[in-house]
Design an enzyme around this catalytic site. Structure first.
Site, PDB file in Angstrom:
ATOM      1  N   TRP A   1       0.815  -1.222   0.000  1.00  7.71           N
ATOM      2  CA  TRP A   1       0.000   0.000   0.000  1.00  7.71           C
ATOM      3  C   TRP A   1       0.847   1.270   0.000  1.00  7.71           C
ATOM      4  CZ3 TRP A   1      -4.489  -1.096   4.065  1.00  7.71           C
ATOM      5  CH2 TRP A   1      -5.222  -2.208   3.615  1.00  7.71           C
ATOM      6  N   LYS A   2       2.126   1.130   0.261  1.00  7.13           N
ATOM      7  CA  LYS A   2       3.040   2.288   0.343  1.00  7.13           C
ATOM      8  C   LYS A   2       2.473   3.332   1.302  1.00  7.13           C
ATOM      9  CE  LYS A   2       4.712   1.044  -4.196  1.00  7.13           C
ATOM     10  NZ  LYS A   2       5.351   1.416  -5.445  1.00  7.13           N
TER      11      LYS A   2
ATOM     12  N   HIS B   1      13.229  -2.658  -1.231  1.00  4.84           N
ATOM     13  CA  HIS B   1      12.369  -2.053  -2.257  1.00  4.84           C
ATOM     14  C   HIS B   1      13.125  -0.899  -2.919  1.00  4.84           C
ATOM     15  CE1 HIS B   1       9.082   0.020  -4.220  1.00  4.84           C
ATOM     16  NE2 HIS B   1       8.394  -1.098  -4.115  1.00  4.84           N
TER      17      HIS B   1
ATOM     18  N   SER C   1       3.910  -2.483 -12.036  1.00  7.33           N
ATOM     19  CA  SER C   1       2.722  -2.243 -12.864  1.00  7.33           C
ATOM     20  C   SER C   1       1.962  -3.521 -13.197  1.00  7.33           C
ATOM     21  CB  SER C   1       3.092  -1.480 -14.141  1.00  7.33           C
ATOM     22  OG  SER C   1       3.601  -0.203 -13.805  1.00  7.33           O
TER      23      SER C   1
ATOM     24  N   GLY D   1       1.576  -2.860  -6.307  1.00  6.35           N
ATOM     25  CA  GLY D   1       1.510  -1.531  -5.690  1.00  6.35           C
ATOM     26  C   GLY D   1       0.171  -0.879  -5.964  1.00  6.35           C
ATOM     27  N   GLY D   2       0.136  -0.015  -6.966  1.00  6.46           N
ATOM     28  CA  GLY D   2      -1.066   0.767  -7.271  1.00  6.46           C
ATOM     29  C   GLY D   2      -2.345  -0.066  -7.355  1.00  6.46           C
TER      30      GLY D   2
HETATM   31  P1  PGA Z   1       3.324  -0.806  -8.819  1.00  5.92           P
HETATM   32  O1  PGA Z   1       4.317  -0.988  -7.561  1.00  5.92           O
HETATM   33  O2  PGA Z   1       2.520  -2.076  -8.894  1.00  5.92           O
HETATM   34  O3  PGA Z   1       2.488   0.394  -8.496  1.00  5.92           O
HETATM   35  O4  PGA Z   1       4.183  -0.630 -10.014  1.00  5.92           O
HETATM   36  C1  PGA Z   1       4.905  -2.198  -7.267  1.00  5.92           C
HETATM   37  C2  PGA Z   1       5.807  -2.047  -6.065  1.00  5.92           C
HETATM   38  O5  PGA Z   1       6.411  -0.980  -5.899  1.00  5.92           O
HETATM   39  O6  PGA Z   1       5.927  -2.973  -5.235  1.00  5.92           O
END
Ligand code: PGA
Length: 247
Positions: free
Chosen positions: A8-9, A90, A210, A231-232
């Site tokens: 989720w960052k 990361h 992505s 991520g997103g």
């Molecule tokens: P992203 O991020 O799916 O938004 O590219 C992946 C991650 O940073 O673990």
């Protein structure tokens, strides 16, 4: 083991984070996939008391054991609230917070000593790939990150291949590019730990960058891809759930 982890960052306030956690935790019941949520650390303690169908990962851990390190969270503290996994290495931590190879290796050791499984991220930059040196870069990251780690410890690790040029950019590695690098990583593990394929294939290697509901099934269909670090696309319940169904 098949694994889908949602990073989720630094997103979502408490209300939204709790709502997403609550519905995923209650709704997901795919026994074949280990689903791991990596929320901001401030939410870990509350979520860990309510776990049903998901596991928890911290996004970061201190490279120090304990003491006068203002703002830090130790591996022992994470263990004390039953966190099972933690991201390490990361690319955002490497680039924005100067996590060096040495720091990453120290964190991996501290996590394993505290029975927390590292999700160890590695990945090359765009210029590395354009120069054709991606294998060398990944080899070096694995070599330094896993320095001093033995086979019994490796068995508690997850590796995530995340090409930096694909993270948050909408550019995904093709499934063939992912497979090629995952195969390379698996072979590295075989050589470094002197293990056969049956053991090496038990170490989950996740793809990240992505990855979304549209491309996940193509990427996950590859032999050496055991899941994804998302991520997103992990911030929306429907998208994340459909990624989990993509095997
Ligand atoms: P992203 O991020 O799916 O938004 O590219 C992946 C991650 O940073 O673990």
């Amino acid at each position: 083991m098949k694994v889908v982890a949602g990073n989720w960052k630094m997103n979502m306030n408490y209300k939204d984070a709790f709502a997403l956690f609550h519905s995923l935790n209650n709704r997901l019941n795919n026994n074949e996939v280990e689903v791991i949520l990596c929320p901001p650390s401030i939410y870990l303690s509350e979520f860990s008391n309510k776990l049903k169908n998901v596991k928890l990962a911290a996004q970061n851990v201190s490279s120090f054991e304990s003491g006068a390190y203002t703002g830090e969270i130790s591996a022992q503290m994470l263990k004390s609230i039953d966190v099972d996994y933690c991201l390490v290495g990361h690319s955002e931590r490497r680039a924005l917070f100067s996590d060096s190879s040495e720091v990453i290796n120290t964190k991996i050791h501290l996590l394993l000593e505290n029975e927390i499984s590292p999700i160890f991220c590695c990945g090359e930059s765009l210029s590395d790939r354009e120069s054709g040196i991606q294998n060398e870069i990944i080899h070096n990251q694995l070599e330094s990150g896993l320095n001093g780690i033995d086979l019994s410890q490796l068995k508690n690790c997850i590796i995530a291949y995340e090409p930096v040029w694909a993270i948050g950019t909408g550019l995904t590695a093709s499934s063939d590019q992912a497979q090629e690098m995952h195969f390379f990583i698996r072979n590295y593990l075989k050589t470094r730990f002197k293990i056969e394929n049956d053991i090496a294939s038990q170490i989950p290697i996740l793809y990240g960058g992505s990855c979304n509901a549209k491309n996940a099934s193509d990427i996950f269909s590859k032999n050496d891809v055991n899941g994804g670090l998302i991520g997103g696309a992990a911030l929306k319940e429907d998208t994340f759930s459909s990624i989990i169904q993509s095997f």
